[in-house]
Design a protein around this motif. Structure first.
Motif, PDB file in Angstrom:
ATOM      1  N   GLN A  44       0.815  -1.215   0.000  1.00  0.00           N
ATOM      2  CA  GLN A  44       0.000   0.000   0.000  1.00  0.00           C
ATOM      3  C   GLN A  44       0.851   1.269   0.000  1.00  0.00           C
ATOM      4  O   GLN A  44       0.356   2.362  -0.291  1.00  0.00           O
ATOM      5  N   ARG A  45       2.126   1.135   0.321  1.00  0.00           N
ATOM      6  CA  ARG A  45       2.992   2.305   0.441  1.00  0.00           C
ATOM      7  C   ARG A  45       3.343   2.861  -0.938  1.00  0.00           C
ATOM      8  O   ARG A  45       3.692   2.117  -1.853  1.00  0.00           O
ATOM      9  N   GLN A  46       3.286   4.174  -1.076  1.00  0.00           N
ATOM     10  CA  GLN A  46       3.613   4.808  -2.348  1.00  0.00           C
ATOM     11  C   GLN A  46       5.118   4.865  -2.571  1.00  0.00           C
ATOM     12  O   GLN A  46       5.588   4.776  -3.701  1.00  0.00           O
ATOM     13  N   GLY A  47       5.868   5.052  -1.501  1.00  0.00           N
ATOM     14  CA  GLY A  47       7.316   5.106  -1.632  1.00  0.00           C
ATOM     15  C   GLY A  47       7.816   6.327  -2.379  1.00  0.00           C
ATOM     16  O   GLY A  47       8.869   6.296  -3.013  1.00  0.00           O
ATOM     17  N   THR A  48       7.073   7.435  -2.303  1.00  0.00           N
ATOM     18  CA  THR A  48       7.469   8.648  -3.036  1.00  0.00           C
ATOM     19  C   THR A  48       8.212   9.648  -2.149  1.00  0.00           C
ATOM     20  O   THR A  48       8.400  10.795  -2.528  1.00  0.00           O
ATOM     21  N   HIS A  49       8.627   9.227  -0.953  1.00  0.00           N
ATOM     22  CA  HIS A  49       9.314  10.124  -0.031  1.00  0.00           C
ATOM     23  C   HIS A  49      10.671  10.551  -0.604  1.00  0.00           C
ATOM     24  O   HIS A  49      11.374   9.768  -1.246  1.00  0.00           O
ATOM     25  N   LYS A  50      11.039  11.796  -0.381  1.00  0.00           N
ATOM     26  CA  LYS A  50      12.308  12.314  -0.916  1.00  0.00           C
ATOM     27  C   LYS A  50      12.713  13.551  -0.150  1.00  0.00           C
ATOM     28  O   LYS A  50      11.900  14.427   0.134  1.00  0.00           O
ATOM     29  N   SER A  51      13.995  13.617   0.234  1.00  0.00           N
ATOM     30  CA  SER A  51      14.537  14.841   0.819  1.00  0.00           C
ATOM     31  C   SER A  51      15.789  15.221   0.028  1.00  0.00           C
ATOM     32  O   SER A  51      16.437  14.364  -0.583  1.00  0.00           O
ATOM     33  N   LYS A  52      16.141  16.511   0.045  1.00  0.00           N
ATOM     34  CA  LYS A  52      17.288  16.979  -0.729  1.00  0.00           C
ATOM     35  C   LYS A  52      18.594  16.719   0.026  1.00  0.00           C
ATOM     36  O   LYS A  52      18.705  17.017   1.213  1.00  0.00           O
ATOM     37  N   GLU A  53      19.542  16.168  -0.702  1.00  0.00           N
ATOM     38  CA  GLU A  53      20.854  15.947  -0.118  1.00  0.00           C
ATOM     39  C   GLU A  53      21.775  17.113  -0.486  1.00  0.00           C
ATOM     40  O   GLU A  53      21.372  18.075  -1.128  1.00  0.00           O
ATOM     41  N   PRO A  94      13.000   7.828  -3.182  1.00  0.00           N
ATOM     42  CA  PRO A  94      11.892   7.012  -3.710  1.00  0.00           C
ATOM     43  C   PRO A  94      12.306   5.551  -3.852  1.00  0.00           C
ATOM     44  O   PRO A  94      13.403   5.250  -4.319  1.00  0.00           O
ATOM     45  N   ARG A  95      11.421   4.657  -3.405  1.00  0.00           N
ATOM     46  CA  ARG A  95      11.725   3.230  -3.486  1.00  0.00           C
ATOM     47  C   ARG A  95      10.438   2.425  -3.536  1.00  0.00           C
ATOM     48  O   ARG A  95       9.354   2.921  -3.200  1.00  0.00           O
ATOM     49  N   ASP A  96      10.555   1.199  -3.969  1.00  0.00           N
ATOM     50  CA  ASP A  96       9.427   0.287  -4.046  1.00  0.00           C
ATOM     51  C   ASP A  96       9.497  -0.665  -2.858  1.00  0.00           C
ATOM     52  O   ASP A  96      10.474  -1.397  -2.699  1.00  0.00           O
TER      53      ASP A  96
END
Length: 206
Positions: A44-53, A94-96
């Motif tokens: 169910q998780r979208q896995g669209t999380h992202k932060s800037k490095e 982002p990950r699956d």
């Protein structure tokens, strides 16, 4: 195992429904249930999380002061993770989250979940549902007759029924599924599992 069959008015019809012991009376495998629920929730998780490095933050790459001789710590550009407004170290990307489980394990988990509900006496068998109209009050009346109003309920039909679906979709704690679509998480995530006669027949032959 046999259970009484109720009608939509909540009355015992005097008939009995037979639950297949190979589906509803096995030795529950809790680890299989855990893995199947874990997979369901992961899917169910979208896995669209992202932060800037550091390399993605907006800012100059000029070195703030010379490396030595300033009396303080050495430092690079303003995008350094140790400075306010700098990039994040090893931030989420982002990950699956999906992963695979064997079909036989998922079948074992589903049967274990149905067995757990049967052992807890949380299964109710009813005649095939026929609502007079596609109205929420039809389902509310049905739930009150079976004394499951206010509880989290999963209703399982053999096939799709538009009138039943439209009657239930606005009730927060009620969910409708067909027997071929049930999964371990859905079976366990309720206080009452209502099976229609035709829906039970499908599950008995899974």
């Amino acid at each position: 195992m046999e259970l009484a069959i109720y009608n939509q008015e909540g009355q015992d019809t005097g008939r009995k429904a037979t639950l297949n012991d190979e589906v509803f009376a096995i030795e529950p495998n809790e680890h299989a249930v855990y893995l199947d629920v874990k997979q369901f929730l992961a899917n169910q998780r979208q896995g669209t999380h992202k932060s800037k490095e550091r390399s993605e933050v907006s800012g100059s790459t000029r070195k703030l002061h010379k490396q030595k001789g300033g009396g303080g710590s050495r430092i690079g550009d303003i995008n350094s993770p140790v400075l306010v407004g700098g990039g994040r170290v090893f931030g989420p990307r982002p990950r699956d989250y999906r992963f695979k489980l064997n079909r036989k394990l998922k079948e074992l988990a589903r049967k274990s979940a149905l067995t757990i509900k049967a052992q807890a006496n949380e299964i109710i068998v009813v005649e095939d549902l026929k609502f007079a109209a596609a109205k929420t009050k039809e389902y509310v009346k049905f739930a009150k007759n079976l004394k499951v109003d206010g509880k989290k309920v999963l209703v399982v039909l053999a096939d799709k029924n538009n009138d039943v679906y439209l009657s239930m979709r606005n009730v927060p704690d009620a969910r409708l599924m067909t027997a071929s679509d049930i999964n371990t998480y859905a079976v366990l995530n309720n206080n009452a599992l209502i099976l229609t006669e035709s829906g039970l027949a499908v599950i008995n032959n899974i």
